[in-house]
Every structure is written in structure tokens, then in C-alpha cells.
Enzyme design. Structure first.
Site, mmCIF file in Angstrom:
data_model
loop_
_atom_site.group_PDB
_atom_site.id
_atom_site.type_symbol
_atom_site.label_atom_id
_atom_site.label_comp_id
_atom_site.label_asym_id
_atom_site.label_seq_id
_atom_site.Cartn_x
_atom_site.Cartn_y
_atom_site.Cartn_z
ATOM 1 N N GLY A 1 -11.261 3.644 0.346
ATOM 2 C CA GLY A 1 -12.220 4.451 1.096
ATOM 3 C C GLY A 1 -13.537 3.766 1.370
ATOM 4 O O GLY A 1 -14.520 4.409 1.719
ATOM 5 N N ASP B 1 -7.571 -7.543 0.184
ATOM 6 C CA ASP B 1 -6.692 -7.794 1.326
ATOM 7 C C ASP B 1 -7.474 -7.436 2.567
ATOM 8 O O ASP B 1 -8.358 -6.568 2.523
ATOM 9 C CB ASP B 1 -5.432 -6.919 1.297
ATOM 10 C CG ASP B 1 -5.739 -5.524 1.810
ATOM 11 O OD1 ASP B 1 -6.359 -4.739 1.065
ATOM 12 O OD2 ASP B 1 -5.416 -5.221 2.976
ATOM 13 N N ASP C 1 -2.865 8.304 -1.532
ATOM 14 C CA ASP C 1 -4.188 8.924 -1.622
ATOM 15 C C ASP C 1 -4.595 9.416 -0.244
ATOM 16 O O ASP C 1 -3.890 9.161 0.737
ATOM 17 C CB ASP C 1 -5.224 7.923 -2.159
ATOM 18 C CG ASP C 1 -5.405 6.727 -1.230
ATOM 19 O OD1 ASP C 1 -4.510 6.481 -0.395
ATOM 20 O OD2 ASP C 1 -6.418 6.032 -1.335
ATOM 21 N N GLY D 1 0.985 3.679 2.292
ATOM 22 C CA GLY D 1 1.292 4.216 3.613
ATOM 23 C C GLY D 1 0.272 5.234 4.091
ATOM 24 O O GLY D 1 0.163 5.498 5.280
ATOM 25 N N GLY D 2 -0.475 5.792 3.146
ATOM 26 C CA GLY D 2 -1.382 6.889 3.499
ATOM 27 C C GLY D 2 -2.450 6.486 4.506
ATOM 28 O O GLY D 2 -2.698 7.192 5.482
ATOM 29 N N PHE D 3 -3.059 5.323 4.287
ATOM 30 C CA PHE D 3 -4.155 4.900 5.159
ATOM 31 C C PHE D 3 -3.683 4.768 6.600
ATOM 32 O O PHE D 3 -4.349 5.212 7.536
ATOM 33 C CB PHE D 3 -4.712 3.561 4.659
ATOM 34 C CG PHE D 3 -5.874 3.068 5.467
ATOM 35 C CD1 PHE D 3 -7.156 3.559 5.235
ATOM 36 C CD2 PHE D 3 -5.699 2.121 6.469
ATOM 37 C CE1 PHE D 3 -8.238 3.111 5.990
ATOM 38 C CE2 PHE D 3 -6.775 1.668 7.226
ATOM 39 C CZ PHE D 3 -8.042 2.157 6.982
ATOM 40 N N ASP E 1 0.858 -1.187 0.000
ATOM 41 C CA ASP E 1 0.000 0.000 0.000
ATOM 42 C C ASP E 1 0.896 1.239 0.000
ATOM 43 O O ASP E 1 2.129 1.139 -0.010
ATOM 44 C CB ASP E 1 -0.980 -0.046 1.181
ATOM 45 C CG ASP E 1 -0.294 -0.039 2.531
ATOM 46 O OD1 ASP E 1 0.937 0.182 2.595
ATOM 47 O OD2 ASP E 1 -0.976 -0.262 3.539
ATOM 48 N N GLN F 1 -11.360 7.126 -5.157
ATOM 49 C CA GLN F 1 -11.952 7.594 -3.905
ATOM 50 C C GLN F 1 -13.321 8.202 -4.214
ATOM 51 O O GLN F 1 -13.851 7.999 -5.311
ATOM 52 C CB GLN F 1 -11.011 8.602 -3.219
ATOM 53 C CG GLN F 1 -9.758 7.962 -2.613
ATOM 54 C CD GLN F 1 -10.064 7.122 -1.371
ATOM 55 O OE1 GLN F 1 -11.179 7.103 -0.857
ATOM 56 N NE2 GLN F 1 -9.055 6.378 -0.895
#
Lengths: 403, 403
Positions: free
Chosen positions: A244, A294, A170, A118-120, A116, A217
Site C-alpha cells: 500500500g 520488486d 490483502d 493477485g489482489g493488487f 504476489d 497495510q
């Protein structure tokens, strides 16, 4: 790591460069093999092998699928695992992983890795976050150290890890949220998509056969979802994620968003629904045309005494299992599922023994892979609706009767 | 469990009877194959196979060798594991294990099982202990429930578990202690030895091919050790343990006690040094004629980031391993030892990941078995002194140089 310390390490250990692609590298590709209704049967090729879709990707947050040997993960049929950029950039750091030959070598996993952005997790775990047009500044939840994650740095990190399938940075917001806020975050994510793609090409990602996915998103607002999907579709991403969702909304909202979003997404690219979900979420989403998933659910549940089975979710803590000599499911091909009594699993869970987490995680990942295998075979045979109905019936019937 | 609840369970599930001996059961026997100095090479036969001695027995406290699959325990070469009567009598209870077919079946281990008497852990873990001639009353450390453990009940529990090698109940005191106190506990243990033996014969232990070992006590007082050994030698035990050592005294005191005690013990019966120890303790004790060991050290150390290797003890938490691509020991035949980089192990330990404990425990049990294999081969070849000197040199040289 302080800058001085980092520079000293670099001098001693040599610079961190992305690991080379494996010899005879295949470029990323996706073949749509068969459809059944909206359900899709496909095959992804990456520099580290093929992935039969629809596919569930076990989560290997910190370069390990928690409580499992990677050999057992492979034996369940998993062909791709997920690594979390946020965790890995903090510890052991992308530079260190690169110097050690990349994430595949580091964690002993020679099949496909997806990372991923890293943003989440910056949003859910880090401290003192400050987001602006450029990126996000935050402090590590481990030691308070300051970081600046930009779209460019996220792709750089994923390149250093040697990830086969990378994600754009994102901004993922929680639901419910106001339309204006959903729109702002979605538009920012679109601008970050462009910057991510430019960085991916500067890093020679395409030449290495790697993939970068754009992330749709738009929260629970139909026209924003459609705009996001259409705008991303104009960029040459190798695949597309739906982000999202599963962030607090009911399942029916998530499924409505899939119904609305998927037709606006490119048909001949893989579609990945991020962070989802329960077995029922997978069944419903494959039915709507999702190819990749995932979720931490099977691994996390396994560490809390919960088993996913074709009989539904079984809580091994319950006293009804204490004297039960039967395995979780004697028809399973997984050793963790067919070889240990419920009484023993109950004992391990009650006693807080690590082997309980090891066996139940293994069982759960195996069950998720069994479910995906079942769906793939049904799509191939054109019998997805039957499989869907039968699987729901099995779950509704529930666990085998107590002794 | 309340009595009413227990009786209701018994009615529903049937009475708890000891599991039957496996078909074609071999009776317990011990062959002394070869000696080299005082070091002994032997073979124990039990209803569940043979055990090459000197042997190290991994500790499986709660019906699991912590953080390991039993298949991997077997692959290290272990032929016997230890179960703790104290833990098992509290949870899941001996009666439950018996109803489920015995401890071997319960924990998926078809080789030999040795159980302790429960006495040692009553003293170290239980609450509100009260010891008298009859036995010891205590409250569970888990839920405060009251128990009464007598020599007879201890053997009954071990029979219900189906243990191949059982221990008499004894009283083990901490050192240093006054002679009068050491003497009192040793004499009580002798009287309990007689009662334990009588119960073992009432339970048909000999007919089932099982063994009951007497336990030599006497602290650090030579004449009390000798009296204990000689008196126990008059009883028909299948083997003899040396208890009450490694309980706080320096290593040289323990070794002096072995020098004094072992000549007073029967030659043609196995000799088991309980709860010992470090690799160096094993080497020194085999040299003096000990045949069996158990210790939590390799498993516990593995959960705390410590690896036992032929280079001595390696602390994976240390920063020197963070960038080290080399395995713990590439010459080892253990996958955990030769297949994962020190950098990865360091990362797992620092990140608190379960796989770190899984790999290091596996490595440690493998190393302990390697050490025992080395000693057995050296005794067979008549080169024990060389092996002893070489092994000590390796440990003294320490770990491979940092990069």
C-alpha cells in the site's frame, strides 16, 4: 474456461496438484548477518536456493521477465524473480502450470520465485470488481471470464504454481484516502491474513519449505500501520511485506511510513517493500531496514528507451546520443552496458527495434542488481552512509558530458 | 536532414569516409569445392571471414536481426548477414554509420555483411517514386524526406557502410508483367550494372577486397533472363545474383527460371538467389546450383508464432500445444528449440510476450542454418539426392502427434 471444459481437461490430463518440492529441500529461513545503522544485510534460504539481501526481484509478470532470457537475468546476479498471480491465474492458469511441473520448470528458472496474491492487480486491471468479506469477484481483462479470488484460492493458486515465497491476499487502496476507508481495508486484510495462513498450512506450505508473508497495510495513517504490523506479528508468517505504499503518495510520505512501521515489525523476519521503486527509493528504503523489493520500473523503462545507470537515468531517444560511439558505461560488467554504443542504442530505440528493449532491459536489471550489490557490500563493511552519499552524488552529477 | 544541418554535422563530426578494411584483409574470392549433380559446395572469402556455401543469410534490415542478439545469430552457424541499404540510408544514414566506424562495428557483427542496393525496397516501401534513366527519386516512408538513389549513390552508400558484398542498383518489377515491361526494366538494369561497376572501382572496392554482384533480371521470360545473364557475365563482377523472382509467381515458374538462367551464368562465381525463401525453395534451388540466399521468412515468422522445424512449419498459437511439455525438437542443438516446452512457447505467443518472438526467431534461424549445413554435408558426401528426398519426407510427415 467453462466448468465442463475444465472437467474434460482434468480427465484427459490428470488432476492438477502442486509440484513437489525439489530433492533435498531446504526449509525457508532468514539469517540477519549484519546491520549498519538501520540497514540490514541478510540471507534468505528457500527450496530453490539462497537470496542475499537486501535484494531486488525482477518482475516476471506472465512467466517471463519481459524481453529477457532467464539466463541473462541470472547473470545480472538476480536470485529471485516475482510472478504475478493475477496474470498467471488467467493465462495459462495455475492448474495448467501445475500439470506442467510448476512455474520454475515452466519458465526455466531454477532459483527462488516469489508470487504476489493477485489482489493488487485485480484492483488495477480487472473489470467489474466486487469486493466483500469473502473475497473479490471480477472479470478477466483478457476475455471477460468471471473469477472469484478469496484468500484461500489465492494461496491455493500460489501453491499450484510452486511459489517459494507466497503473499497473503490483502486489499490495497490508493492514496490519498479517508482514515475510515484505510482502516476498513486494513482490518479486512488482517482477517484475510488469518484465512491465508490457515490455507497455507492446509496446503502443507511449511512442510514444503515454502514461505507465506503477511502484508502490512494502513495507508499513510501511522497508528493504523502500527496496529497492522503488530497484529500480523502475532501470526507465524515467515516474512512480512509492507504494502500500500508507492501508490500515489510523495516519496517523503512513503519513507515516513517506513520509519513508523518498521520498528513495529519482527526483527528476525525478512521485510519486503512491495512494488518499489526508483533507485533512490531503494537506497532510502534499505537505509531504513527493508530487505526485499520488486518493481516493473527497470523492465518497463527498458522498453521505452530509458537506461538506469550510475550516472542517473539516460534517455536514449535524445538526439545527443545519435553520434556517440561510447557505451552507456564502459566500467559496467554487463555486456548490454559496455559493449554497444549509445549511437547504436539510440538508433534501435528510434527505429522501434526489439533489440533496443532487450539491451536496455538487460542494462537496467543489471544496474539494479549492481546497486543492491553495492549496498550489501557497504553494509558488510559498515560503510553504508558513505555508499549512500557517494551514490547520491553520482546521480546528482548526471550523465557523462555530450561529445 | 536539411543540407544546412548536414553540413554543420559534417563540420562538427568530420567527414564521412568509408571504414578501412580490417588488417590483413583477404580479398574476395570464391572456390567451388565440389558438385553433386547441379548442387554446388563452395567457399567465399571476404575481408570479414569465410562463408561456407550454399549459405543462408539472415536479414538484418535496420542493423539488427530482429529480436536476436548477434552472438546467438553467430551461434546458429550464420557466417554472413544482410543489411538493407534503403532502411540504413534513411536511418541512421550511411554517413553516420561510416563516422561510427562502419556497419560491422555499429551492429557488433564481425563476420561478413552483404548489402542490397536499396532498389527493391524503394519500390515496395517508399512514397512518390519516380524512376528514370538516371535513377529513382522517392520520399522516405518515415518522414517524407526526398532522396535520389542512383547506381552511383547506391554503391557509395554500400561503401560507406563497409559492406563486404555489395549489389548493383537494379529495377525489380512484380510478376506477372508484359514482355515489353520486363525487357525495359532488364535493359535499364544492365545499363545500371555498368554504372554501378564504375562507381565500385572509383570507390576502390576491389582494392579493399570487397565484392560487387551484378543482378540478373528478365522476369519470367526465358530469352530475357539469358540475355541478362550473358551480358552481365561480360562485366567483371565478383558474383551474380538472380533477382526478380519470388515476387508473386508460383514456385514452379521460379524453378524453371533457375533451370534456364543458371547455365547462362559464370560457373566460377557465386550465385545468389535474392529474397528466397521457404525451406522447400532453398532445397529446390540448391539442387539447381544456387549458392546464397536471404529471406525475412524465418525472422518474420518467428514474430508471428510460427516455428520452422524438421517436422515442417509449426504454429505455436494452436491450442494443441497448450499442455504439451515437449520441446519443439529435442534433437536440435539450439537452446530455443530443445530447452523450452511447446506449452511455454504457446503461452508466450498467446500472451504477446517478446520472449516468444525471441525464442521462435532463434529457432527459425537455427533451423535454416541446420538445413544449409545438411545440404553442404550431403553435397560433400555426394548424397544430395538422398538428403533431398529424406528432407521432403520429413516435412511431408509433419509435426509429432499431439499428446
Amino acid at each position: 474456461m467453462s466448468n465442463a471444459k475444465k472437467i474434460a481437461d482434468d480427465a484427459r490430463l490428470g488432476p492438477a496438484v502442486p509440484p513437489p518440492a525439489p530433492e533435498g529441500t531446504k526449509h525457508f529461513s532468514f539469517k540477519l548477518l549484519k546491520t549498519d545503522g538501520r540497514a540490514r544485510r541478510g540471507e534468505i534460504s528457500t527450496p530453490h536456493g539462497t537470496v542475499q539481501t537486501p535484494a531486488f526481484m525482477p518482475v516476471g509478470t506472465q512467466a517471463t521477465v519481459k524481453a529477457m532470457f532467464m539466463g541473462h537475468v541470472e547473470a545480472t546476479g538476480a536470485e529471485v524473480v516475482l510472478g504475478n498471480t493475477y496474470h498467471l491465474m488467467l493465462r495459462p492458469t495455475a492448474e495448467r502450470v501445475a500439470r506442467l511441473g510448476g512455474l520454475h520448470k515452466f519458465m526455466n528458472w531454477n532459483k527462488t520465485i516469489l508470487t504476489d496474491s493477485g489482489g493488487f492487480q485485480v484492483m488495477s486491471l480487472a473489470q467489474l470488481r466486487k469486493l466483500d468479506e469473502d473475497g473479490v469477484r471480477f472479470q478477466s481483462h483478457i476475455d471477460g471470464q468471471r473469477y472469484h479470488l478469496t484468500p484461500e484460492r489465492s494461496v491455493e493458486i500460489q501453491g499450484l504454481l510452486g511459489s517459494d515465497i507466497q503473499m497473503q491476499l490483502d486489499e490495497c487502496i490508493k492514496l490519498p484516502a479517508e482514515r475510515a476507508e484505510v482502516s476498513r481495508a486494513m482490518e479486512l486484510s488482517l482477517r484475510w491474513a488469518v484465512r491465508s495462513r490457515e490455507q497455507f498450512e492446509r496446503m502443507d506450505g511449511p512442510a514444503k519449505g515454502q514461505a507465506l508473508y503477511g502484508i502490512v497495510q494502513g495507508g499513510d495513517v501511522p497508528d493504523l500501520r502500527i496496529r497492522s504490523a503488530e497484529e500480523l506479528g502475532k501470526l507465524p508468517f515467515e516474512g512480512y511485506s509492507v504494502g500500500g505504499l508507492a501508490v500515489g503518495e510523495p516519496q517523503h510520505v512513503m519513507l515516513e511510513m517506513l520509519d513508523i512501521t518498521l520498528p513495529a515489525m519482527p526483527t528476525h523476519k525478512p521485510r519486503y517493500l512491495m512494488g518499489v521503486g526508483t533507485p533512490d527509493d531503494l537506497l532510502e528504503s534499505v537505509r531504513r531496514g527493508i530487505d526485499q523489493f520488486d518493481c516493473v520500473m527497470p523492465t518497463r523503462a527498458g522498453r521505452h528507451g530509458l537506461a538506469y545507470t550510475r550516472f542517473g537515468k539516460v534517455n536514449l531517444k535524445n538526439a545527443r546520443h545519435a553520434d556517440d560511439p561510447r557505451p552507456l558505461d564502459e566500467a559496467s560488467t554487463c555486456e548490454a552496458t559496455n559493449h554497444y554504443s549509445r549511437a547504436y542504442l539510440h538508433h534501435l530505440v528510434r527505429a522501434g527495434e526489439g533489440l533496443g528493449a532487450m539491451l536496455l532491459t538487460w542494462n537496467n536489471i543489471h544496474y539494479y542488481q549492481d546497486l543492491m550489490r553495492g549496498m550489501r557490500e557497504a553494509i558488510e563493511a559498515g560503510t553504508f552512509d558513505d555508499f549512500y552519499a557517494r551514490t547520491k552524488e553520482d546521480w546528482a552529477r548526471g550523465d557523462i558530458a555530450a561529445l
